[in-house]
Design a protein around this motif. Structure first.
Motif, short mmCIF file in Angstrom:
data_model
loop_
_atom_site.label_atom_id
_atom_site.label_comp_id
_atom_site.label_asym_id
_atom_site.label_seq_id
_atom_site.Cartn_x
_atom_site.Cartn_y
_atom_site.Cartn_z
N HIS A 207 -11.62 -10.68 3.10
CA HIS A 207 -10.84 -10.26 1.94
C HIS A 207 -11.65 -9.26 1.13
O HIS A 207 -12.87 -9.42 1.00
CB HIS A 207 -10.51 -11.46 1.04
CG HIS A 207 -9.20 -12.10 1.34
ND1 HIS A 207 -8.24 -12.32 0.39
CD2 HIS A 207 -8.68 -12.57 2.49
CE1 HIS A 207 -7.19 -12.90 0.95
NE2 HIS A 207 -7.43 -13.06 2.22
N TYR A 214 -5.26 -9.94 -3.55
CA TYR A 214 -4.63 -9.30 -2.39
C TYR A 214 -4.85 -10.14 -1.13
O TYR A 214 -5.75 -10.98 -1.07
CB TYR A 214 -5.22 -7.91 -2.18
CG TYR A 214 -4.61 -6.84 -3.04
CD1 TYR A 214 -4.68 -6.93 -4.44
CD2 TYR A 214 -3.96 -5.76 -2.50
CE1 TYR A 214 -4.13 -5.96 -5.25
CE2 TYR A 214 -3.40 -4.77 -3.30
CZ TYR A 214 -3.48 -4.88 -4.67
OH TYR A 214 -2.92 -3.91 -5.48
N SER A 215 -4.01 -9.91 -0.15
CA SER A 215 -4.24 -10.51 1.16
C SER A 215 -5.39 -9.78 1.85
O SER A 215 -5.78 -8.67 1.46
CB SER A 215 -2.98 -10.40 2.02
OG SER A 215 -1.95 -11.21 1.50
N VAL A 217 -7.53 -9.57 5.98
CA VAL A 217 -7.27 -9.28 7.39
C VAL A 217 -7.88 -10.40 8.22
O VAL A 217 -9.01 -10.84 7.95
CB VAL A 217 -7.87 -7.92 7.80
CG1 VAL A 217 -7.75 -7.70 9.30
CG2 VAL A 217 -7.18 -6.79 7.04
N ALA A 233 -3.07 -7.95 8.75
CA ALA A 233 -3.09 -8.39 7.36
C ALA A 233 -2.58 -9.81 7.25
O ALA A 233 -1.61 -10.18 7.90
CB ALA A 233 -2.25 -7.43 6.51
N ASN A 234 -3.25 -10.62 6.41
CA ASN A 234 -2.97 -12.06 6.43
C ASN A 234 -3.59 -12.70 5.20
O ASN A 234 -4.50 -12.15 4.58
CB ASN A 234 -3.60 -12.65 7.70
CG ASN A 234 -3.11 -14.05 8.01
OD1 ASN A 234 -1.95 -14.35 7.82
ND2 ASN A 234 -4.00 -14.89 8.49
N VAL A 262 -10.60 -2.78 9.76
CA VAL A 262 -9.39 -3.33 9.14
C VAL A 262 -8.21 -2.38 9.30
O VAL A 262 -7.05 -2.81 9.38
CB VAL A 262 -9.64 -3.65 7.65
CG1 VAL A 262 -10.63 -4.77 7.49
CG2 VAL A 262 -10.11 -2.41 6.89
N LYS A 268 0.68 -6.59 9.47
CA LYS A 268 0.99 -7.99 9.23
C LYS A 268 0.62 -8.79 10.47
O LYS A 268 1.01 -8.40 11.58
CB LYS A 268 2.48 -8.15 8.90
CG LYS A 268 2.87 -9.49 8.30
CD LYS A 268 4.33 -9.45 7.85
CE LYS A 268 4.73 -10.72 7.13
NZ LYS A 268 6.14 -10.68 6.69
#
Length: 284
Positions: A207, A214-215, A217, A233-234, A262, A268
């Motif tokens: 992160h 924020y989300s 990866v 992204a997660n 990243v 997503k």
């Protein structure tokens, strides 16, 4: 990160109707094969029964609806991919009313045979759901101490460190380094990291340290070979879950050349497209 259609076949001892106790004494047999029909779909329902062996991920969809002023509503669910099941159908459990304030404060913890707790903990939001095995989600008044600790500590069970944009991993006497952003910066607290090896998959999540809400990866790799299967992204809430008495094999760390940055990852992380073909065989 670009992915091809080659799938990893996991042959798991026992059929989907057999007691999963065999997992404590037998290891899955992992092979590589091409399987264009490996992609999984998810259907709403109750959580799988315990004992569970597989991946759990928090998932969100934006549903078009005229009932909301902006025409869209975020719908959050828990996705379960049970590696004991050979079919291509997983389960989604809706988290009705879940509307996190800060996705970077979301966490997921396993309470073993009691189920999964998922929620947000921190000054900006304090909401949590318990999802018992075999049941649907129910909201609880206060996040557990375990969930709060997960938010604050993000505990790893594999040595992981970040210096600038360089991620270092170490396990079993081997180590790798991965440049997760280009052009790379070599110092400073740029990212937070969690690295977990709890079963057949190795889960690494980073992160951005300066964007706490924020989300991030997540990278998923096959623990037995180090092959990176997918990244995207997660949130922090993706875990491999297995009974505590299941034997876990040695971890092979991902190769530096296969990890990528990243920006190489999908916008997503959709585990429906995780290239895993699950097969079963009778134990001997």
């Amino acid at each position: 990160m670009e992915t091809d259609r080659e799938a990893v076949s996991i042959e798991v001892p026992g059929s989907r109707h057999q007691s999963a106790e065999v997992t404590s004494t037998t290891q899955p047999w992992l092979t590589l094969e091409r399987d264009d029909d490996a992609w999984r779909r998810f259907e709403n329902g109750a959580a799988p029964q315990w004992p569970f062996v597989g991946l759990v991920q928090l998932w969100v969809d934006a549903i078009d609806t005229s009932a909301y002023p902006n025409g869209r509503q975020a719908v959050w669910r828990l996705r379960y991919w049970d590696l004991r099941q050979a079919d291509a159908v997983g389960t989604e459990v809706p988290l009705r009313g879940f509307s996190p304030v800060c996705p970077g404060r979301i966490a997921l913890v396993s309470s073993g045979p009691d189920g999964i707790e998922i929620g947000e903990a921190g000054s900006l939001g304090k909401v949590s759901y318990l999802v018992p095995w075999g049941e649907t989600a129910r909201r609880i008044d206060k996040p557990s101490e375990a969930l709060v600790a997960e938010v604050h500590l993000r505990p790893s069970n594999v040595a992981a460190a970040l210096s600038g944009d360089v991620l270092s991993l170490e396990s079993g006497g081997s180590s790798t380094t991965h440049v997760i952003r280009q052009p790379r910066r070599l110092d400073g607290h740029r990212w937070s990291v969690q690295a977990r090896h709890d079963g057949d998959l190795f889960v690494v999540t980073v992160h951005p340290a300066h964007l706490g809400c924020y989300s991030g990866v997540t990278w998923l790799s096959l623990a037995s070979t180090g092959e990176v299967l997918v990244c995207g992204a997660n949130t922090w809430a993706t875990k491999f879950i297995a009974p505590t008495d299941q034997r876990i094999g040695e971890l092979v760390l991902p190769d530096s050349n296969s990890f990528g940055t990243v920006l190489d990852c999908a916008p997503k992380l959709d585990v429906a497209y995780l290239p895993l073909a699950v097969k079963t065989r009778s134990s001997r």
